[in-house]
Write a protein that holds these residues in place. Structure first.
Motif, mmCIF file in Angstrom:
data_model
loop_
_atom_site.group_PDB
_atom_site.id
_atom_site.type_symbol
_atom_site.label_atom_id
_atom_site.label_comp_id
_atom_site.label_asym_id
_atom_site.label_seq_id
_atom_site.Cartn_x
_atom_site.Cartn_y
_atom_site.Cartn_z
ATOM 1 N N GLY A 38 13.121 0.485 -6.360
ATOM 2 C CA GLY A 38 12.258 0.211 -7.500
ATOM 3 C C GLY A 38 10.778 0.449 -7.332
ATOM 4 O O GLY A 38 10.005 0.135 -8.234
ATOM 5 N N PHE A 39 10.330 1.052 -6.228
ATOM 6 C CA PHE A 39 8.903 1.313 -6.034
ATOM 7 C C PHE A 39 8.530 2.674 -6.629
ATOM 8 O O PHE A 39 9.253 3.662 -6.452
ATOM 9 N N PRO A 40 7.384 2.759 -7.324
ATOM 10 C CA PRO A 40 6.995 4.017 -7.976
ATOM 11 C C PRO A 40 6.682 5.126 -6.975
ATOM 12 O O PRO A 40 6.112 4.879 -5.903
ATOM 13 N N VAL A 41 7.059 6.335 -7.346
ATOM 14 C CA VAL A 41 6.691 7.526 -6.578
ATOM 15 C C VAL A 41 5.313 7.977 -7.054
ATOM 16 O O VAL A 41 5.038 8.007 -8.257
ATOM 17 N N ALA A 42 4.430 8.314 -6.109
ATOM 18 C CA ALA A 42 3.063 8.692 -6.461
ATOM 19 C C ALA A 42 3.020 10.115 -7.020
ATOM 20 O O ALA A 42 3.757 11.000 -6.582
ATOM 21 N N GLY A 86 0.816 -1.208 0.000
ATOM 22 C CA GLY A 86 0.000 0.000 0.000
ATOM 23 C C GLY A 86 0.848 1.256 0.000
ATOM 24 O O GLY A 86 2.068 1.212 -0.250
ATOM 25 N N ARG A 87 0.217 2.379 0.275
ATOM 26 C CA ARG A 87 0.912 3.664 0.272
ATOM 27 C C ARG A 87 1.845 3.760 1.477
ATOM 28 O O ARG A 87 1.459 3.463 2.609
ATOM 29 N N ALA A 88 3.074 4.175 1.209
ATOM 30 C CA ALA A 88 4.054 4.393 2.269
ATOM 31 C C ALA A 88 4.547 5.832 2.179
ATOM 32 O O ALA A 88 4.492 6.457 1.106
ATOM 33 N N PHE A 89 5.017 6.359 3.288
ATOM 34 C CA PHE A 89 5.460 7.748 3.367
ATOM 35 C C PHE A 89 6.972 7.784 3.551
ATOM 36 O O PHE A 89 7.540 7.006 4.316
ATOM 37 N N ALA A 90 7.623 8.695 2.826
ATOM 38 C CA ALA A 90 9.093 8.738 2.834
ATOM 39 C C ALA A 90 9.582 10.179 2.876
ATOM 40 O O ALA A 90 8.955 11.084 2.324
ATOM 41 N N ARG A 91 10.724 10.369 3.532
ATOM 42 C CA ARG A 91 11.441 11.645 3.472
ATOM 43 C C ARG A 91 12.704 11.517 2.632
ATOM 44 O O ARG A 91 13.286 12.521 2.231
ATOM 45 N N ASP A 92 13.121 10.302 2.376
ATOM 46 C CA ASP A 92 14.294 10.075 1.532
ATOM 47 C C ASP A 92 13.881 10.225 0.070
ATOM 48 O O ASP A 92 13.128 9.418 -0.465
ATOM 49 N N GLY A 93 14.386 11.278 -0.574
ATOM 50 C CA GLY A 93 14.021 11.545 -1.961
ATOM 51 C C GLY A 93 15.116 11.207 -2.950
ATOM 52 O O GLY A 93 15.244 11.880 -3.985
ATOM 53 N N ARG A 135 10.832 3.787 5.609
ATOM 54 C CA ARG A 135 9.644 4.588 5.364
ATOM 55 C C ARG A 135 8.652 4.383 6.512
ATOM 56 O O ARG A 135 8.967 3.763 7.519
ATOM 57 N N TRP A 136 7.442 4.944 6.347
ATOM 58 C CA TRP A 136 6.404 4.796 7.370
ATOM 59 C C TRP A 136 5.102 4.370 6.709
ATOM 60 O O TRP A 136 4.830 4.720 5.558
ATOM 61 N N SER A 137 4.306 3.646 7.462
ATOM 62 C CA SER A 137 2.952 3.313 7.024
ATOM 63 C C SER A 137 1.972 3.929 8.003
ATOM 64 O O SER A 137 2.311 4.187 9.169
ATOM 65 N N ALA A 138 0.751 4.169 7.536
ATOM 66 C CA ALA A 138 -0.266 4.807 8.371
ATOM 67 C C ALA A 138 -1.262 3.755 8.849
ATOM 68 O O ALA A 138 -1.882 3.077 8.026
ATOM 69 N N PRO A 139 -1.442 3.599 10.149
ATOM 70 C CA PRO A 139 -2.446 2.660 10.650
ATOM 71 C C PRO A 139 -3.850 3.225 10.422
ATOM 72 O O PRO A 139 -4.009 4.421 10.116
#
Length: 231
Positions: free
Chosen positions: A113-117, A91-98, A168-172
């Motif tokens: 290799g994961f797509p950026v939204a 699912g959607r993950a949140f990242a600060r590493d660009g 990265r982080w995931s949202a519960p």
């Protein structure tokens, strides 16, 4: 039972959680976009005896890390609160590493290799064309062509984000995405917001606190031994 025992054990539990956070922070001092863990402890009174219980946990510190210039146009950093969104199998993950790259189809992806939204349709860059330009709001241009806008979001309760093994982080459930006011800095990356010296000082403080709590337990145990000795 002496409430001193409960207080000492509670202090040791809180110290143990703090030690875990410090160790995790020191291990990620060089990880791009990493947000240091801050530990917390809440004291609760439970049952008729009102004996104190401690609930300990950890939450990410969202403060800004230092931005460093890399010269790579596909390196992006966020200045302010917000996250890049990465589309992962979970699912959607949140990242600060660009630290992004292009795959063989011109899609902007993470190093693994994961797509950026993107907002709206996913943008595709021409690998052999002009260098892309990324505006502070995440809009991407290549020459005179508008490619699209990279999705940048915030969340209503960053403390509830769950760190994942890939940094990265995931949202519960219950954590809502909100608009972000962060600015994109092209050709830059955000460093970890961990200061190694601060963590080492905190480590010494926690160790001393843990030792004090252990000494208190030992003193109470010796008092009980004396009281229970036959006369």
């Amino acid at each position: 039972m002496d409430t001193g025992l409960y207080h000492a054990v509670a202090a040791m539990r809180a110290g143990e959680k703090r030690l875990e956070s410090i160790a995790h922070n020191l291990a990620n001092v060089s990880t791009r976009g990493y947000k240091r863990e801050t530990s917390f402890a809440h004291a609760l009174s439970v049952g008729r005896s009102r004996n104190p219980q401690v609930v300990a946990g950890a939450a990410p510190d969202p403060s800004q890390g230092v931005l460093e210039t890399t010269g790579n146009p596909l390196d992006l950093a966020l200045e302010g609160r917000g996250y890049f969104v990465v589309e992962t199998p979970s699912g959607r993950a949140f990242a600060r590493d660009g630290s992004f790259r292009l795959d063989n189809k011109g899609a902007l992806v993470t190093q693994d290799g994961f797509p950026v939204a993107w907002k709206g349709g996913r943008g595709t860059l021409r690998t052999a064309d002009e260098t892309p330009v990324v505006d502070p709001d995440g809009r991407v241009r290549q020459g005179e062509t508008s490619i699209g806008q990279i999705e940048i979001v915030d969340v209503d309760d960053p403390a509830r984000l769950v760190p994942t093994a890939d940094g990265r982080w995931s949202a519960p459930p219950g954590v809502r995405e909100t608009p972000s006011k962060a600015s994109v800095r092209q050709s830059s990356l955000e460093r970890s917001n961990v200061e190694a010296m601060d963590e080492l000082v905190a480590l010494v403080v926690v160790q001393r606190s843990f030792e004090n709590a252990a000494s208190t337990l030992k003193a109470i145990e010796q008092s009980y031994r004396r009281l229970n000795q036959p006369r």
